[in-house]
Write a protein that holds these residues in place. Sequence first.
Motif, PDB file in Angstrom:
ATOM      1  N   ALA A 138       0.804  -1.224   0.000  1.00 53.37           N
ATOM      2  CA  ALA A 138       0.000   0.000   0.000  1.00 53.37           C
ATOM      3  C   ALA A 138       0.839   1.276   0.000  1.00 53.37           C
ATOM      4  CB  ALA A 138      -0.945  -0.016   1.191  1.00 53.37           C
ATOM      5  N   ASN A 139       1.961   1.293   0.703  1.00 53.03           N
ATOM      6  CA  ASN A 139       2.763   2.520   0.759  1.00 53.03           C
ATOM      7  C   ASN A 139       3.816   2.563  -0.350  1.00 53.03           C
ATOM      8  OD1 ASN A 139       4.549   0.636   1.663  1.00 53.03           O
ATOM      9  ND2 ASN A 139       5.024   1.653   3.592  1.00 53.03           N
ATOM     10  N   SER A 140       3.592   1.840  -1.417  1.00 53.16           N
ATOM     11  CA  SER A 140       4.456   1.802  -2.593  1.00 53.16           C
ATOM     12  C   SER A 140       5.833   1.215  -2.310  1.00 53.16           C
ATOM     13  CB  SER A 140       4.604   3.202  -3.215  1.00 53.16           C
ATOM     14  OG  SER A 140       3.355   3.656  -3.639  1.00 53.16           O
ATOM     15  N   GLN A 141       5.954   0.447  -1.254  1.00 53.99           N
ATOM     16  CA  GLN A 141       7.205  -0.234  -0.956  1.00 53.99           C
ATOM     17  C   GLN A 141       7.250  -1.547  -1.735  1.00 53.99           C
ATOM     18  OE1 GLN A 141       9.783   0.863   1.269  1.00 53.99           O
ATOM     19  NE2 GLN A 141       8.631   2.734   0.951  1.00 53.99           N
ATOM     20  N   VAL A 142       8.441  -2.009  -2.012  1.00 55.87           N
ATOM     21  CA  VAL A 142       8.640  -3.303  -2.656  1.00 55.87           C
ATOM     22  C   VAL A 142       9.488  -4.126  -1.702  1.00 55.87           C
ATOM     23  CG1 VAL A 142       9.607  -4.497  -4.651  1.00 55.87           C
ATOM     24  CG2 VAL A 142       8.525  -2.267  -4.953  1.00 55.87           C
ATOM     25  N   GLU A 143       9.078  -5.329  -1.479  1.00 55.19           N
ATOM     26  CA  GLU A 143       9.780  -6.218  -0.559  1.00 55.19           C
ATOM     27  C   GLU A 143      11.245  -6.352  -0.966  1.00 55.19           C
ATOM     28  OE1 GLU A 143       9.894  -8.647   2.767  1.00 55.19           O
ATOM     29  OE2 GLU A 143       8.140  -7.573   2.036  1.00 55.19           O
ATOM     30  N   PRO A 144      12.178  -6.122  -0.034  1.00 55.44           N
ATOM     31  CA  PRO A 144      13.593  -6.340  -0.372  1.00 55.44           C
ATOM     32  C   PRO A 144      13.850  -7.810  -0.669  1.00 55.44           C
ATOM     33  CG  PRO A 144      13.366  -5.159   1.718  1.00 55.44           C
ATOM     34  CD  PRO A 144      12.002  -5.638   1.331  1.00 55.44           C
ATOM     35  N   ILE A 145      14.853  -8.054  -1.449  1.00 53.27           N
ATOM     36  CA  ILE A 145      15.314  -9.421  -1.675  1.00 53.27           C
ATOM     37  C   ILE A 145      16.255  -9.748  -0.524  1.00 53.27           C
ATOM     38  CG2 ILE A 145      16.691 -10.932  -3.155  1.00 53.27           C
ATOM     39  CD1 ILE A 145      15.805  -9.073  -5.515  1.00 53.27           C
ATOM     40  N   ARG A 146      16.015 -10.868   0.139  1.00 57.47           N
ATOM     41  CA  ARG A 146      16.867 -11.294   1.254  1.00 57.47           C
ATOM     42  C   ARG A 146      17.374 -12.700   0.979  1.00 57.47           C
ATOM     43  NH1 ARG A 146      12.432  -8.867   3.780  1.00 57.47           N
ATOM     44  NH2 ARG A 146      12.972  -6.916   4.832  1.00 57.47           N
ATOM     45  N   GLN A 147      18.670 -12.847   1.065  1.00 57.61           N
ATOM     46  CA  GLN A 147      19.299 -14.160   0.925  1.00 57.61           C
ATOM     47  C   GLN A 147      20.378 -14.263   1.988  1.00 57.61           C
ATOM     48  OE1 GLN A 147      18.340 -16.659  -0.960  1.00 57.61           O
ATOM     49  NE2 GLN A 147      16.788 -15.458  -2.027  1.00 57.61           N
ATOM     50  N   HIS A 190      18.721  -6.678  -0.390  1.00 54.65           N
ATOM     51  CA  HIS A 190      18.760  -5.781  -1.543  1.00 54.65           C
ATOM     52  C   HIS A 190      17.425  -5.060  -1.610  1.00 54.65           C
ATOM     53  CE1 HIS A 190      20.026  -5.329  -6.034  1.00 54.65           C
ATOM     54  NE2 HIS A 190      19.582  -4.196  -5.516  1.00 54.65           N
ATOM     55  N   GLY A 191      17.426  -3.782  -1.240  1.00 54.21           N
ATOM     56  CA  GLY A 191      16.198  -3.007  -1.169  1.00 54.21           C
ATOM     57  C   GLY A 191      16.258  -1.733  -1.992  1.00 54.21           C
ATOM     58  N   GLY A 192      15.253  -0.929  -1.798  1.00 58.15           N
ATOM     59  CA  GLY A 192      15.157   0.326  -2.530  1.00 58.15           C
ATOM     60  C   GLY A 192      14.559   0.175  -3.913  1.00 58.15           C
ATOM     61  N   ARG A 239      17.076 -14.433  -8.243  1.00 60.55           N
ATOM     62  CA  ARG A 239      17.826 -15.653  -8.582  1.00 60.55           C
ATOM     63  C   ARG A 239      19.328 -15.431  -8.439  1.00 60.55           C
ATOM     64  NH1 ARG A 239      14.508 -15.130 -13.008  1.00 60.55           N
ATOM     65  NH2 ARG A 239      16.301 -14.637 -14.295  1.00 60.55           N
ATOM     66  N   GLY A 240      19.772 -14.251  -8.847  1.00 62.85           N
ATOM     67  CA  GLY A 240      21.202 -13.968  -8.888  1.00 62.85           C
ATOM     68  C   GLY A 240      21.879 -13.970  -7.540  1.00 62.85           C
ATOM     69  N   TRP A 241      21.198 -13.475  -6.502  1.00 60.35           N
ATOM     70  CA  TRP A 241      21.831 -13.484  -5.183  1.00 60.35           C
ATOM     71  C   TRP A 241      22.016 -14.908  -4.667  1.00 60.35           C
ATOM     72  CZ3 TRP A 241      24.874  -9.945  -3.966  1.00 60.35           C
ATOM     73  CH2 TRP A 241      24.632  -8.606  -4.242  1.00 60.35           C
ATOM     74  N   ILE A 242      21.141 -15.822  -5.032  1.00 54.49           N
ATOM     75  CA  ILE A 242      21.312 -17.229  -4.647  1.00 54.49           C
ATOM     76  C   ILE A 242      22.593 -17.770  -5.272  1.00 54.49           C
ATOM     77  CG2 ILE A 242      20.357 -19.554  -4.866  1.00 54.49           C
ATOM     78  CD1 ILE A 242      17.544 -18.177  -4.821  1.00 54.49           C
ATOM     79  N   THR A 243      22.748 -17.568  -6.572  1.00 49.89           N
ATOM     80  CA  THR A 243      23.948 -18.021  -7.285  1.00 49.89           C
ATOM     81  C   THR A 243      25.199 -17.362  -6.734  1.00 49.89           C
ATOM     82  OG1 THR A 243      22.648 -18.347  -9.301  1.00 49.89           O
ATOM     83  CG2 THR A 243      25.040 -18.120  -9.567  1.00 49.89           C
ATOM     84  N   THR A 244      25.129 -16.045  -6.546  1.00 52.59           N
ATOM     85  CA  THR A 244      26.293 -15.292  -6.103  1.00 52.59           C
ATOM     86  C   THR A 244      26.733 -15.724  -4.708  1.00 52.59           C
ATOM     87  OG1 THR A 244      25.641 -13.455  -7.509  1.00 52.59           O
ATOM     88  CG2 THR A 244      27.162 -12.949  -5.713  1.00 52.59           C
ATOM     89  N   LEU A 245      25.792 -15.903  -3.797  1.00 50.11           N
ATOM     90  CA  LEU A 245      26.170 -16.357  -2.455  1.00 50.11           C
ATOM     91  C   LEU A 245      26.688 -17.790  -2.471  1.00 50.11           C
ATOM     92  CD1 LEU A 245      23.506 -14.719  -0.124  1.00 50.11           C
ATOM     93  CD2 LEU A 245      25.927 -14.129  -0.386  1.00 50.11           C
TER      94      LEU A 245
END
Length: 182
Positions: free
Chosen positions: A23-32, A144-146, A164-170
């Motif tokens: 609702a507040n125009s936020q997008v869920e950060p990617i967390r890995q 990874h947010g913002g 997907r990329g953070w999974i591979t990178t980690l």
Amino acid sequence: MDDTNDARGNPPPARRRVGAPVANSQVEPIRQQVTVTIEPELAFDLFTAQMGTWWPVESYSRAVSEFEREDVEVAELVFQARMGGSILERMSDGRVMPWAEVIAWQPPHRVLLSWRPHSAPEPPTEVEVTFAARAGGALVLVEHGGWERLSESFREGLYEIYARGWITTLGCFAAAAEKHIA
């Protein structure tokens, strides 16, 4: 009382997919996250100062994403490990492409990056990496947010790639950490 409401008569919370705007125009950060068998100090150094030794540039680099039609490759990836430092991709043709700027530097616990590894007229996102001691090693968490700063069309093209990329990178980082102790 409607059987879909809670005891106070409130409707259940709406379900949404990860990354969907709220609702507040936020997008869920990617967390890995990944747990490695090296101490947090070593994990911090490996992730930052030694990033060029393990980052999967053959899959995730500006040479791949922006210059795939040119005969160039990544010659070196440099993380200037300090406050105000940059992550720089040096390409085989001599060009230097910035990826990020270090905007918080708290070794060996946290690094925060203003992340913009592209030339699109879009603002940066933020990548925060934290390092915490765990039995026999360290827990490394990437957030990874913002994403809400980006235009919707640009975000839609990148969000899943990074998810997907953070999974591979980690995974590459963890493999490098294992070699580090061998």
